[in-house]
Scaffold this motif. Sequence first.
Motif, PDB file in Angstrom:
ATOM      1  N   LEU A   1       1.168  -0.954  -0.333  1.00  0.00           N
ATOM      2  CA  LEU A   1      -0.067  -0.182   0.220  1.00  0.00           C
ATOM      3  C   LEU A   1       0.504   1.688   0.172  1.00  0.00           C
ATOM      4  CD1 LEU A   1      -2.883  -0.842   2.425  1.00  0.00           C
ATOM      5  CD2 LEU A   1      -2.915  -1.070  -0.136  1.00  0.00           C
TER       6      LEU A   1
ATOM      7  N   LYS B   1      -6.511  -7.536  -0.862  1.00  0.00           N
ATOM      8  CA  LYS B   1      -7.791  -7.289  -1.305  1.00  0.00           C
ATOM      9  C   LYS B   1      -8.317  -7.201   1.003  1.00  0.00           C
ATOM     10  CE  LYS B   1      -8.659 -10.344  -3.893  1.00  0.00           C
ATOM     11  NZ  LYS B   1      -9.704 -10.745  -5.176  1.00  0.00           N
TER      12      LYS B   1
ATOM     13  N   ARG C   1      -7.140  -7.019   3.583  1.00  0.00           N
ATOM     14  CA  ARG C   1      -7.734  -5.795   4.408  1.00  0.00           C
ATOM     15  C   ARG C   1      -8.416  -4.512   3.780  1.00  0.00           C
ATOM     16  NH1 ARG C   1      -1.810  -2.948   5.716  1.00  0.00           N
ATOM     17  NH2 ARG C   1      -2.478  -1.404   7.521  1.00  0.00           N
ATOM     18  N   GLU C   2      -8.384  -4.017   2.477  1.00  0.00           N
ATOM     19  CA  GLU C   2      -9.265  -3.320   1.918  1.00  0.00           C
ATOM     20  C   GLU C   2     -10.341  -3.688   2.675  1.00  0.00           C
ATOM     21  OE1 GLU C   2      -8.363  -3.328  -1.886  1.00  0.00           O
ATOM     22  OE2 GLU C   2      -6.713  -1.268  -2.373  1.00  0.00           O
TER      23      GLU C   2
ATOM     24  N   GLN D   1     -10.626  -2.996   6.047  1.00  0.00           N
ATOM     25  CA  GLN D   1     -11.307  -0.836   6.243  1.00  0.00           C
ATOM     26  C   GLN D   1     -12.504  -0.626   5.742  1.00  0.00           C
ATOM     27  OE1 GLN D   1      -7.374  -0.063   5.100  1.00  0.00           O
ATOM     28  NE2 GLN D   1      -6.764  -0.339   7.033  1.00  0.00           N
TER      29      GLN D   1
ATOM     30  N   ALA E   1     -12.416  -0.045   2.586  1.00  0.00           N
ATOM     31  CA  ALA E   1     -12.380   0.525   1.174  1.00  0.00           C
ATOM     32  C   ALA E   1     -12.455  -0.294  -0.301  1.00  0.00           C
ATOM     33  CB  ALA E   1     -10.858   0.611   1.235  1.00  0.00           C
ATOM     34  N   ARG E   2     -13.008  -1.919  -0.025  1.00  0.00           N
ATOM     35  CA  ARG E   2     -13.137  -2.211  -1.128  1.00  0.00           C
ATOM     36  C   ARG E   2     -14.875  -3.537  -0.365  1.00  0.00           C
ATOM     37  NH1 ARG E   2      -8.609  -5.174  -3.985  1.00  0.00           N
ATOM     38  NH2 ARG E   2     -10.404  -5.429  -6.041  1.00  0.00           N
TER      39      ARG E   2
END
Length: 108
Positions: free
Chosen positions: A21, A53, A55-56, A59, A61-62
């Motif tokens: 990141l 992916k 982690r996103e 969080q 974000a995805r």
Amino acid sequence: MKKEVKQYSEEVRERAVRMVLEHSKEYPSRWAAVCSVASKIGCSAPTLHEWVKRREIDQGARAGVPTEVAEKLKAMEREIRELRQANEILRKASAYFAMAELDRRPKA
């Protein structure tokens, strides 16, 4: 022949994801960053890409189901399965004892 599966510590995973990141702007694409970092830590690029992916998703974000929710769902499904098994056992025991009670009653 059995395929060997490597287990990476949570610390290694977090560090690798953070590296991807942080350094993704230095590469022409995210995949290039993933490949570069994966070769440095010794894991496969698809594995590292899955970590990024996940982690996103966690969080927000995805789009996707966060790890915490997925774990909770899995635990609840397990509990439901166990409760259904217990209910089936109780239902069978109840039927067995009901039949035994009918057989025991004195005939007048």
